[in-house]
Design a protein around this motif. Structure first.
Motif, PDB file in Angstrom:
ATOM      1  N   ARG A  79       0.835  -1.212   0.000  1.00 42.03           N
ATOM      2  CA  ARG A  79       0.000   0.000   0.000  1.00 42.03           C
ATOM      3  C   ARG A  79       0.861   1.250   0.000  1.00 42.03           C
ATOM      4  NH1 ARG A  79      -2.879  -2.222   4.383  1.00 42.03           N
ATOM      5  NH2 ARG A  79      -4.886  -3.068   3.749  1.00 42.03           N
ATOM      6  N   ALA A  80       0.345   2.301  -0.588  1.00 39.70           N
ATOM      7  CA  ALA A  80       0.979   3.621  -0.500  1.00 39.70           C
ATOM      8  C   ALA A  80      -0.028   4.635  -1.003  1.00 39.70           C
ATOM      9  CB  ALA A  80       2.238   3.679  -1.346  1.00 39.70           C
ATOM     10  N   CYS A  81       0.090   5.849  -0.495  1.00 39.25           N
ATOM     11  CA  CYS A  81      -0.852   6.861  -0.953  1.00 39.25           C
ATOM     12  C   CYS A  81      -0.149   8.214  -1.065  1.00 39.25           C
ATOM     13  CB  CYS A  81      -2.032   6.908   0.012  1.00 39.25           C
ATOM     14  SG  CYS A  81      -3.308   8.032  -0.496  1.00 39.25           S
ATOM     15  N   CYS A  82       0.146   8.846   0.064  1.00 36.24           N
ATOM     16  CA  CYS A  82       0.643  10.233   0.018  1.00 36.24           C
ATOM     17  C   CYS A  82       2.095  10.363  -0.427  1.00 36.24           C
ATOM     18  CB  CYS A  82       0.476  10.878   1.389  1.00 36.24           C
ATOM     19  SG  CYS A  82       1.641  10.242   2.615  1.00 36.24           S
ATOM     20  N   ARG A  83       2.893   9.341  -0.217  1.00 36.27           N
ATOM     21  CA  ARG A  83       4.342   9.327  -0.506  1.00 36.27           C
ATOM     22  C   ARG A  83       5.086  10.416   0.272  1.00 36.27           C
ATOM     23  NH1 ARG A  83       5.310   6.234  -5.186  1.00 36.27           N
ATOM     24  NH2 ARG A  83       7.460   6.898  -4.944  1.00 36.27           N
ATOM     25  N   ALA A  84       4.514  10.879   1.343  1.00 34.97           N
ATOM     26  CA  ALA A  84       5.137  11.996   2.084  1.00 34.97           C
ATOM     27  C   ALA A  84       5.092  11.789   3.595  1.00 34.97           C
ATOM     28  CB  ALA A  84       4.433  13.292   1.714  1.00 34.97           C
ATOM     29  N   GLY A  85       4.934  10.551   4.046  1.00 32.53           N
ATOM     30  CA  GLY A  85       4.937  10.285   5.484  1.00 32.53           C
ATOM     31  C   GLY A  85       3.729  10.832   6.204  1.00 32.53           C
ATOM     32  N   GLN A  86       2.634  11.015   5.488  1.00 29.85           N
ATOM     33  CA  GLN A  86       1.471  11.639   6.120  1.00 29.85           C
ATOM     34  C   GLN A  86       0.251  10.728   6.240  1.00 29.85           C
ATOM     35  OE1 GLN A  86       1.717  14.540   7.613  1.00 29.85           O
ATOM     36  NE2 GLN A  86       3.832  14.568   6.900  1.00 29.85           N
ATOM     37  N   CYS A  87       0.186   9.665   5.442  1.00 31.20           N
ATOM     38  CA  CYS A  87      -1.047   8.859   5.475  1.00 31.20           C
ATOM     39  C   CYS A  87      -0.880   7.555   6.240  1.00 31.20           C
ATOM     40  CB  CYS A  87      -1.536   8.577   4.058  1.00 31.20           C
ATOM     41  SG  CYS A  87      -0.522   7.363   3.186  1.00 31.20           S
ATOM     42  N   GLY A  88       0.353   7.095   6.424  1.00 28.03           N
ATOM     43  CA  GLY A  88       0.611   5.890   7.217  1.00 28.03           C
ATOM     44  C   GLY A  88       0.353   4.593   6.482  1.00 28.03           C
ATOM     45  N   SER A  89      -0.123   4.649   5.239  1.00 31.11           N
ATOM     46  CA  SER A  89      -0.550   3.416   4.574  1.00 31.11           C
ATOM     47  C   SER A  89       0.598   2.504   4.155  1.00 31.11           C
ATOM     48  CB  SER A  89      -1.415   3.748   3.353  1.00 31.11           C
ATOM     49  OG  SER A  89      -0.647   4.476   2.423  1.00 31.11           O
ATOM     50  N   CYS A  90       1.822   3.048   4.036  1.00 30.43           N
ATOM     51  CA  CYS A  90       2.913   2.257   3.466  1.00 30.43           C
ATOM     52  C   CYS A  90       3.777   1.549   4.524  1.00 30.43           C
ATOM     53  CB  CYS A  90       3.802   3.166   2.619  1.00 30.43           C
ATOM     54  SG  CYS A  90       4.594   4.437   3.618  1.00 30.43           S
ATOM     55  N   ALA A  91       3.320   1.529   5.788  1.00 22.18           N
ATOM     56  CA  ALA A  91       4.167   0.944   6.842  1.00 22.18           C
ATOM     57  C   ALA A  91       4.471  -0.525   6.574  1.00 22.18           C
ATOM     58  CB  ALA A  91       3.484   1.098   8.198  1.00 22.18           C
ATOM     59  N   VAL A 140       8.761   0.708   9.639  1.00 23.17           N
ATOM     60  CA  VAL A 140       9.132   2.014   9.060  1.00 23.17           C
ATOM     61  C   VAL A 140       8.069   2.403   8.038  1.00 23.17           C
ATOM     62  CG1 VAL A 140      11.654   1.709   9.252  1.00 23.17           C
ATOM     63  CG2 VAL A 140      10.486   0.942   7.192  1.00 23.17           C
ATOM     64  N   LEU A 141       8.067   3.667   7.638  1.00 18.32           N
ATOM     65  CA  LEU A 141       7.237   4.086   6.509  1.00 18.32           C
ATOM     66  C   LEU A 141       8.074   3.879   5.247  1.00 18.32           C
ATOM     67  CD1 LEU A 141       5.645   7.394   7.873  1.00 18.32           C
ATOM     68  CD2 LEU A 141       4.615   5.113   7.797  1.00 18.32           C
ATOM     69  N   ALA A 142       7.553   3.078   4.326  1.00 15.58           N
ATOM     70  CA  ALA A 142       8.331   2.754   3.114  1.00 15.58           C
ATOM     71  C   ALA A 142       8.631   3.999   2.294  1.00 15.58           C
ATOM     72  CB  ALA A 142       7.570   1.733   2.268  1.00 15.58           C
ATOM     73  N   CYS A 143       7.766   5.006   2.391  1.00 12.30           N
ATOM     74  CA  CYS A 143       7.993   6.203   1.574  1.00 12.30           C
ATOM     75  C   CYS A 143       9.044   7.135   2.183  1.00 12.30           C
ATOM     76  CB  CYS A 143       6.688   6.956   1.352  1.00 12.30           C
ATOM     77  SG  CYS A 143       6.021   7.716   2.842  1.00 12.30           S
ATOM     78  N   MET A 144       9.428   6.909   3.451  1.00 14.44           N
ATOM     79  CA  MET A 144      10.391   7.791   4.105  1.00 14.44           C
ATOM     80  C   MET A 144      11.749   7.115   4.331  1.00 14.44           C
ATOM     81  SD  MET A 144       8.549  10.392   4.276  1.00 14.44           S
ATOM     82  CE  MET A 144       9.542  11.550   5.187  1.00 14.44           C
TER      83      MET A 144
END
Ligand code: FES
Length: 486
Positions: free
Chosen positions: A52-64, A72-76
């Motif tokens: 999962r991923a959405c915001c790509r900016a550490g703001q939505c939490g979906s990519c953990a 970790v957050l995959a996008c960060m």
């Protein structure tokens, strides 16, 4: 551009396919994130890879996800060569996508009645530390209590307190929080360690909800007994033998030149229940040129009261303890109990520096002991590792005194946060997990530096559990024997 190789845990429970690992080599930009790497794997190797991923900016939490075992957050998180990417420790839908809806659906929501009204600036400020959650569920995936009891989890407790702080909310959150496991949290701070927003859930939500439970007369009876004991005796444990303070003079001078002077905050466990490791520590300090001043009027630090929300007499305890050391002009106060150290460092405002004994010994520099012929594993007390950020000092000392140190992943033993007294079955279940982890290491002994952990873990393992100070003293005794030719 750079080439990296990564391994991903893949699974499809719907097809009853067991998790398996697949390794991919890809090319990504310098500074690429884990999310970029996953997208590249999907593009170049396997379009069916699910994440999962959405915001790509550490703001939505979906990519953990977990990278090398840590949420970790995959996008960060920067992608690294040889990294292992796994789903969070939650029920898996497929590959890296986990079930989050069941947890999120149960989070408390504000119940309003009457005319909606805006919050004042002060009200917004009060809620702010609990409002930053991005619902990534990293905290839920690592919470030790959730592994053994029915507990809504850290972020659910955060949301209960967030609602309780909102003046528009009309629901009494305290009975709800208790029913959802308020007293199950051991305050181990693992949730804070993995939170991308560093939300201090134990201190800002759990302990505050417990304070409100106390005001509503809903504190657990066993916790009330502890509070009553502290109020009557100044101590949180019954004295079963001669106390440490009864056995030692107020000042212990070192052998040889004075390298350092410290005040010693003994804590209730070392004073009344297990004085031997503290007495051993005095011998270790003496040998290493450290003068110890021990004010005899010191009392409980108040940790058992803070963790269980019973803070009425806390100001009195703080005043007595600070006065005991400050009136003697002591500049460094040494603790040996992880819980006391964490409390003095984080819950007190002291005119002196507080240091754990392992910090003191590393700073002063110790005489090398003889190596003991044992394989040892080390249990990190939560209130030392996360409460005080001390990972290395105990290991530096341990590795000087044992032939082999076998690492063991840190995990709460279940003794803290009032759980051992208030929820003994949960404490025993967590202790059992620790016992199993100890057995897996194959070590001969377990070493720790917190009296609560020491006492609790010993009930769950057949290996001897030793305090680091005792072990160090054994190393010195062996050295002396070898020198004298015995
Ligand atoms: Fe939103 Fe990572 S994609 S936090």
């Amino acid at each position: 551009m750079k080439e990296i190789t990564l391994t991903i845990e893949r699974s499809d429970p719907a097809q009853e396919r067991k998790p398996h690992r697949e390794t991919y080599t890809i090319t990504v930009n310098e500074g690429a994130r884990v999310l970029d790497a996953l997208e590249e794997v999907k593009r170049t190797h396997d379009p069916s890879l699910l994440f999962r991923a959405c915001c790509r900016a550490g703001q939505c939490g979906s990519c953990a996800v977990r990278v090398n075992k840590n949420p970790v957050l995959a996008c960060m998180e920067e992608a690294s060569d040889q990294m292992l990417v796994e789903p969070l420790e939650l029920p898996v839908i497929r590959d890296l996508a986990t079930e989050i809806a069941p947890v999120l659906e149960k989070l408390a929501r504000i119940t309003e009645s009457g005319e909606p009204r805006p919050l004042s600036k002060e009200e917004v400020e009060a809620i702010k530390p609990l409002r930053e959650c991005i619902e990534c569920l990293s905290c839920v995936s690592v919470c030790p209590a959730l592994k053994v009891v029915d507990f809504a989890g850290p972020t659910a407790m955060r949301q209960e307190m967030r609602c309780a702080l909102d003046p528009r909310d009309t629901t009494d959150r305290i009975p709800e929080a208790i029913e959802r496991g308020l007293f199950a949290c051991t305050t181990c701070h693992r949730c804070v360690e993995v939170c991308p927003k560093e939300i201090e859930i134990p201190g800002k939500a759990i302990e505050k909800l417990r304070e409100r439970a106390n005001q509503a007369g809903l504190t657990l009876p066993r916790h009330q007994e502890v509070a009553q004991l502290i109020e009557e005796t100044g101590r949180s444990v019954e004295q079963t033998k001669t106390t440490f303070l009864e056995e030692v003079p107020e000042v212990i001078e070192p052998d040889g030149a004075v390298k350092m002077t410290v005040g010693f905050f003994t804590g209730c466990m070392f004073n009344g229940r297990v004085p031997k490791p503290a007495l051993d520590a005095m011998d270790v300090l003496k040998r290493n040129g450290i003068r110890v001043i021990i004010p005899h009027e010191q009392v409980c630090c108040g940790s058992p009261l803070i963790r269980t929300g019973q803070t009425k007499i806390l100001p009195d305890l703080k005043q007595k303890n600070i006065g005991a050391f400050a009136s003697r002009g002591i500049e460094i106060v040494m603790t040996m109990c992880a819980g006391c150290g964490s409390t003095l460092k984080n819950d007190y405002d002291t005119p002196f520096t507080v240091m754990d004994i392992t910090e003191v010994l590393v700073k002063a520099g110790i005489e090398a002991p003889a190596k003991l012929p044992v394989k040892a594993t080390y249990h990190d007390p939560c209130h030392l590792l996360r409460g005080q950020g001390l990972r290395e000092p105990p290991r530096i000392i341990l590795e000087q005194v044992v032939e082999e140190h076998i690492p063991m992943p840190a995990q709460c033993c279940g003794a803290g946060g009032g759980v051992r007294s208030g929820q003994p079955e949960e404490a025993a279940a967590l202790g059992k997990l620790r016992g199993e982890a100890i057995a897996e290491t194959g070590a001969d002994i377990v070493v720790t530096i917190c009296p609560f952990c020491e006492f609790h873990i010993q009930e769950q393992t057949d290996k001897p559990v030793k305090n680091l100070a005792t072990l160090l003293l054994e190393g010195y005794r062996k050295k002396d024997q070898e020198k004298s030719g015995d």
